[in-house]
Motif scaffolding. Structure first.
Motif, PDB file in Angstrom:
ATOM      1  N   ALA A   1       7.257  -6.438   0.917  1.00 38.21           N
ATOM      2  CA  ALA A   1       6.479  -5.203   1.079  1.00 38.21           C
ATOM      3  C   ALA A   1       7.304  -3.987   0.679  1.00 38.21           C
ATOM      4  O   ALA A   1       6.806  -3.091  -0.021  1.00 38.21           O
ATOM      5  CB  ALA A   1       5.997  -5.079   2.519  1.00 38.21           C
ATOM      6  N   ASP A   2       8.569  -3.936   1.117  1.00 36.90           N
ATOM      7  CA  ASP A   2       9.426  -2.800   0.759  1.00 36.90           C
ATOM      8  C   ASP A   2       9.578  -2.691  -0.750  1.00 36.90           C
ATOM      9  O   ASP A   2       9.571  -1.577  -1.309  1.00 36.90           O
ATOM     10  CB  ASP A   2      10.807  -2.961   1.402  1.00 36.90           C
ATOM     11  N   ARG A   3       9.705  -3.836  -1.429  1.00 36.49           N
ATOM     12  CA  ARG A   3       9.863  -3.836  -2.883  1.00 36.49           C
ATOM     13  C   ARG A   3       8.609  -3.308  -3.575  1.00 36.49           C
ATOM     14  O   ARG A   3       8.695  -2.497  -4.501  1.00 36.49           O
ATOM     15  CB  ARG A   3      10.194  -5.249  -3.369  1.00 36.49           C
ATOM     16  N   GLN A   4       7.426  -3.726  -3.104  1.00 29.86           N
ATOM     17  CA  GLN A   4       6.188  -3.274  -3.726  1.00 29.86           C
ATOM     18  C   GLN A   4       5.923  -1.796  -3.440  1.00 29.86           C
ATOM     19  O   GLN A   4       5.470  -1.050  -4.324  1.00 29.86           O
ATOM     20  CB  GLN A   4       4.997  -4.119  -3.250  1.00 29.86           C
ATOM     21  N   ILE A   5       6.200  -1.362  -2.218  1.00 31.36           N
ATOM     22  CA  ILE A   5       5.994   0.042  -1.860  1.00 31.36           C
ATOM     23  C   ILE A   5       6.854   0.946  -2.732  1.00 31.36           C
ATOM     24  O   ILE A   5       6.393   1.972  -3.253  1.00 31.36           O
ATOM     25  CB  ILE A   5       6.281   0.264  -0.362  1.00 31.36           C
ATOM     26  N   ALA A   6       8.120   0.554  -2.916  1.00 31.29           N
ATOM     27  CA  ALA A   6       9.026   1.358  -3.746  1.00 31.29           C
ATOM     28  C   ALA A   6       8.633   1.292  -5.219  1.00 31.29           C
ATOM     29  O   ALA A   6       8.591   2.308  -5.912  1.00 31.29           O
ATOM     30  CB  ALA A   6      10.461   0.871  -3.558  1.00 31.29           C
TER      31      ALA A   6
ATOM     32  N   VAL B   1      -0.310  -2.249   5.834  1.00 33.59           N
ATOM     33  CA  VAL B   1       0.139  -2.342   4.443  1.00 33.59           C
ATOM     34  C   VAL B   1       0.973  -3.617   4.267  1.00 33.59           C
ATOM     35  O   VAL B   1       0.819  -4.336   3.270  1.00 33.59           O
ATOM     36  CB  VAL B   1       0.967  -1.100   4.064  1.00 33.59           C
ATOM     37  N   LEU B   2       1.816  -3.917   5.238  1.00 28.30           N
ATOM     38  CA  LEU B   2       2.668  -5.112   5.200  1.00 28.30           C
ATOM     39  C   LEU B   2       1.839  -6.375   5.013  1.00 28.30           C
ATOM     40  O   LEU B   2       2.087  -7.177   4.097  1.00 28.30           O
ATOM     41  CB  LEU B   2       3.470  -5.196   6.498  1.00 28.30           C
ATOM     42  N   HIS B   3       0.828  -6.571   5.846  1.00 23.74           N
ATOM     43  CA  HIS B   3       0.038  -7.807   5.794  1.00 23.74           C
ATOM     44  C   HIS B   3      -0.845  -7.860   4.552  1.00 23.74           C
ATOM     45  O   HIS B   3      -1.068  -8.934   3.984  1.00 23.74           O
ATOM     46  CB  HIS B   3      -0.813  -7.943   7.060  1.00 23.74           C
TER      47      HIS B   3
ATOM     48  N   GLY C   1       5.215   3.080  -5.799  1.00 21.18           N
ATOM     49  CA  GLY C   1       5.111   4.454  -5.324  1.00 21.18           C
ATOM     50  C   GLY C   1       4.002   4.628  -4.302  1.00 21.18           C
ATOM     51  O   GLY C   1       3.294   5.641  -4.295  1.00 21.18           O
ATOM     52  N   ILE C   2       3.839   3.636  -3.398  1.00 25.19           N
ATOM     53  CA  ILE C   2       2.819   3.731  -2.352  1.00 25.19           C
ATOM     54  C   ILE C   2       3.293   4.718  -1.283  1.00 25.19           C
ATOM     55  O   ILE C   2       4.358   4.539  -0.693  1.00 25.19           O
ATOM     56  CB  ILE C   2       2.557   2.354  -1.714  1.00 25.19           C
ATOM     57  N   LYS C   3       2.506   5.759  -1.056  1.00 27.19           N
ATOM     58  CA  LYS C   3       2.870   6.763  -0.064  1.00 27.19           C
ATOM     59  C   LYS C   3       2.308   6.355   1.290  1.00 27.19           C
ATOM     60  O   LYS C   3       1.105   6.404   1.517  1.00 27.19           O
ATOM     61  CB  LYS C   3       2.333   8.133  -0.482  1.00 27.19           C
ATOM     62  N   THR C   4       3.196   5.931   2.163  1.00 21.88           N
ATOM     63  CA  THR C   4       2.806   5.475   3.495  1.00 21.88           C
ATOM     64  C   THR C   4       3.932   5.797   4.471  1.00 21.88           C
ATOM     65  O   THR C   4       5.109   5.744   4.091  1.00 21.88           O
ATOM     66  CB  THR C   4       2.514   3.956   3.500  1.00 21.88           C
ATOM     67  N   PRO C   5       3.609   6.139   5.722  1.00 16.84           N
ATOM     68  CA  PRO C   5       4.665   6.396   6.707  1.00 16.84           C
ATOM     69  C   PRO C   5       5.538   5.180   6.980  1.00 16.84           C
ATOM     70  O   PRO C   5       6.675   5.313   7.425  1.00 16.84           O
ATOM     71  CB  PRO C   5       3.881   6.794   7.962  1.00 16.84           C
TER      72      PRO C   5
ATOM     73  N   ASN D   1      -3.581   5.342  -2.901  1.00 16.59           N
ATOM     74  CA  ASN D   1      -2.592   4.438  -2.309  1.00 16.59           C
ATOM     75  C   ASN D   1      -3.225   3.130  -1.842  1.00 16.59           C
ATOM     76  O   ASN D   1      -2.592   2.077  -1.905  1.00 16.59           O
ATOM     77  CB  ASN D   1      -1.869   5.149  -1.157  1.00 16.59           C
ATOM     78  N   GLN D   2      -4.473   3.182  -1.394  1.00 11.96           N
ATOM     79  CA  GLN D   2      -5.178   1.937  -1.106  1.00 11.96           C
ATOM     80  C   GLN D   2      -5.296   1.090  -2.366  1.00 11.96           C
ATOM     81  O   GLN D   2      -5.126  -0.129  -2.323  1.00 11.96           O
ATOM     82  CB  GLN D   2      -6.573   2.242  -0.548  1.00 11.96           C
TER      83      GLN D   2
END
Length: 506
Positions: free
Chosen positions: A382-387, A355-357, A390-394, A407-408
């Motif tokens: 990446a942290d900003r976009q995930i939050a 997800v990061l890359h 609302g991307i659900k990822t471990p 989520n993809q």
């Protein structure tokens, strides 16, 4: 074949956890022979886990499976098949051997188990395959190699296989997601045939109109539990959505208010390949303009041409009054155009990367110095976009291949948010995405519009266009044939122009 004949396949008190996190919590689920039963739920609701237990891919921690009053415990898919349970997955190519014929794929288990036989009667095998194909209404040579078939034909081969193996229960997982209207109609006729022969059909889909058209009963799961089972005629779509989401039907298509400004994106006389035949359109700042059409109208080809993925023969495209360079996707992005493509796993994300890359791929230059990538800047982005999305990822290191479809898709969108793109093209962005993730994607698109971006939303899902768009453009046979302001059109209006393609026929 022993049929259920009205007796239920019954899963009782089924529970399953992963790494201590409950995925299923004492779930009961049943399906009768001669019934089409819809199994619905958002991603993460537990329906896939339940079906994997039924098909032998997972072992339940608690609970039982009973068929016709007889109890079973499946330790493998082979065990489930021997009990008469077969699954047709959306990714049909994982279940077929492309370099073998239709006959060989239909009777694969029989051929593999024919130990001790010196030779097979190939003529008899092909004749039996032909009989099966005719039975399910498929006009196809049994000698054809599977690699030469269309996606819908491959699905039919898998259905012929389960008929050949005398299935008692058929699990159809999102079978209509990649199909055209005509192909879907054909599949439904085959499903009715399976039902008439006494087979129990479990139908997993995200498309509610299909559920109310074809199914006898509906079960809804949410948060690992069964929250509703009802006869189709005793419930409506609003109640199903409310059960799936825990919120009202009106919230399915959230429409955020946005100020609509001057023209940002202009397309004039665009020709590209055989399916884009002179497209004219405009998108204003803050506007969501939907392009709707049936399969084959040219929507995907239009999006690819506008992103520089396919060559343009003729026409002009402008962003903010400046002519866009469409020689390549990189040039289109430099001109301010970003595309979220229909085939996200092939073109939107790198499934074997984290997800990061994936999220940092288009902005590597801006987070690098002297050719050296800043890991801290990449992680922060990446942290900003995930939050924010609302991307659900471990975690950021998770491979995108293991995320849910919704989520993809959020990753496919999120990778463009750090760029300077002004125009966002969305091609069938909710394909294979559950209702909960759809609402999240609609909100993301609404937030982009609020930021003054121009949105071109290309879809064959007419309700989405009606719920989301400020303006709807109908495309037929490679051209825009009609335009509607928000609130002016019904689904029937859109279908009429998408089918007829000529305003003078109205």
């Amino acid at each position: 074949m022993e049929q259920l004949n009205g007796a239920e396949l019954q899963m009782r008190n089924v529970s399953k956890s992963f790494a201590g996190v409950p995925a299923l919590k004492s779930v009961d689920f049943g399906v009768r022979g001669g019934e089409i039963h819809a199994l619905l739920g958002s991603n993460g609701a537990g329906k896939s886990t339940l079906m994997k237990i039924l098909s032998g891919a997972y072992e339940a921690e608690e609970g039982t499976v009973e068929i016709g009053g007889r109890s079973f415990r499946f330790n493998s898919p082979s065990d489930a098949k021997q009990a008469g349970i077969h699954c047709v997955y959306q990714e049909v190519d994982t279940s077929l051997v492309p370099h073998l014929s239709v006959s060989e794929n239909i009777f694969m288990d029989r051929i593999a188990s024919s130990k001790g036989e010196k030779w097979l009667n190939w003529r008899k095998l092909h004749d039996q395959a032909q009989t099966l194909l005719r039975r399910i209404g498929l006009s196809l040579s049994p000698r054809t190699l599977v690699r030469n078939l269309s996606l819908s034909e491959k699905q039919m081969v898998l259905i012929a296989r389960l008929v050949a193996e005398e299935a008692k229960v058929a699990i159809l997982d999102e079978p209509t997601a990649p199909l055209s209207i005509e192909e879907t109609d054909k599949l439904f006729r085959i499903m009715e045939g399976l039902k008439a022969s006494g087979i129990a059909v479990i139908f997993i889909t995200h498309r509610l109109p299909e559920v109310f058209r074809i199914c006898d009963r509906i079960t809804v799961m949410r948060d690992g539990q069964r929250v509703l089972t009802e006869q189709r005629e005793n419930i409506d779509a609003a109640a199903v959505v409310r059960a799936m989401l825990g919120r009202s039907f009106e919230e399915e298509y959230p429409k955020l208010s946005a100020d609509i400004g001057e023209t940002l994106f202009s397309v004039q006389g665009l020709y590209a390949g055989p399916r884009v035949k002179g497209v004219d359109l405009e998108v204003r700042r803050g506007e969501i303009a939907a392009v709707v059409g049936l399969v084959g109208a040219g929507k995907t080809e239009l999006s690819r041409a506008l992103f520089g993925a396919d060559p343009v023969q003729k026409g002009t495209v402008s962003v903010g009054g400046r002519r866009a360079d469409l020689r390549s996707p990189n040039d289109a992005l430099r001109s301010g155009i970003a595309l979220v493509p229909e085939e996200r796993r092939k073109e939107g994300i790198l499934v074997r990367e984290s997800v990061l890359h994936n999220l940092s791929l288009p902005i590597l230059q801006s987070i690098s110095r002297l050719g050296i990538l800043s890991g801290a800047a990449e992680r922060k982005h990446a942290d900003r976009q995930i939050a924010g999305l609302g991307i659900k990822t471990p975690g950021v290191s998770q491979l995108t291949a293991y995320l849910s479809g919704g989520n993809q898709q959020k990753v496919s969108i999120g990778k463009w948010l750090g760029t300077e793109a002004e125009v966002f093209l969305f091609d069938e962005p909710t394909k294979g995405v559950d209702i909960g993730a759809k609402s999240d994607i609609f909100r993301i698109i609404g937030q982009l519009a609020r930021q003054g971006k121009g949105i071109l939303y290309l879809t064959s899902e007419f309700p989405e266009a009606l719920g989301l768009a400020d303006r709807i453009l109908v495309m037929c046979d490679g051209v825009i044939v009609k335009s509607f302001a928000r609130g002016e059109a019904s689904q029937e209006d859109l279908l009429y122009y998408a089918s007829a393609g000529r305003e003078e026929l109205a």
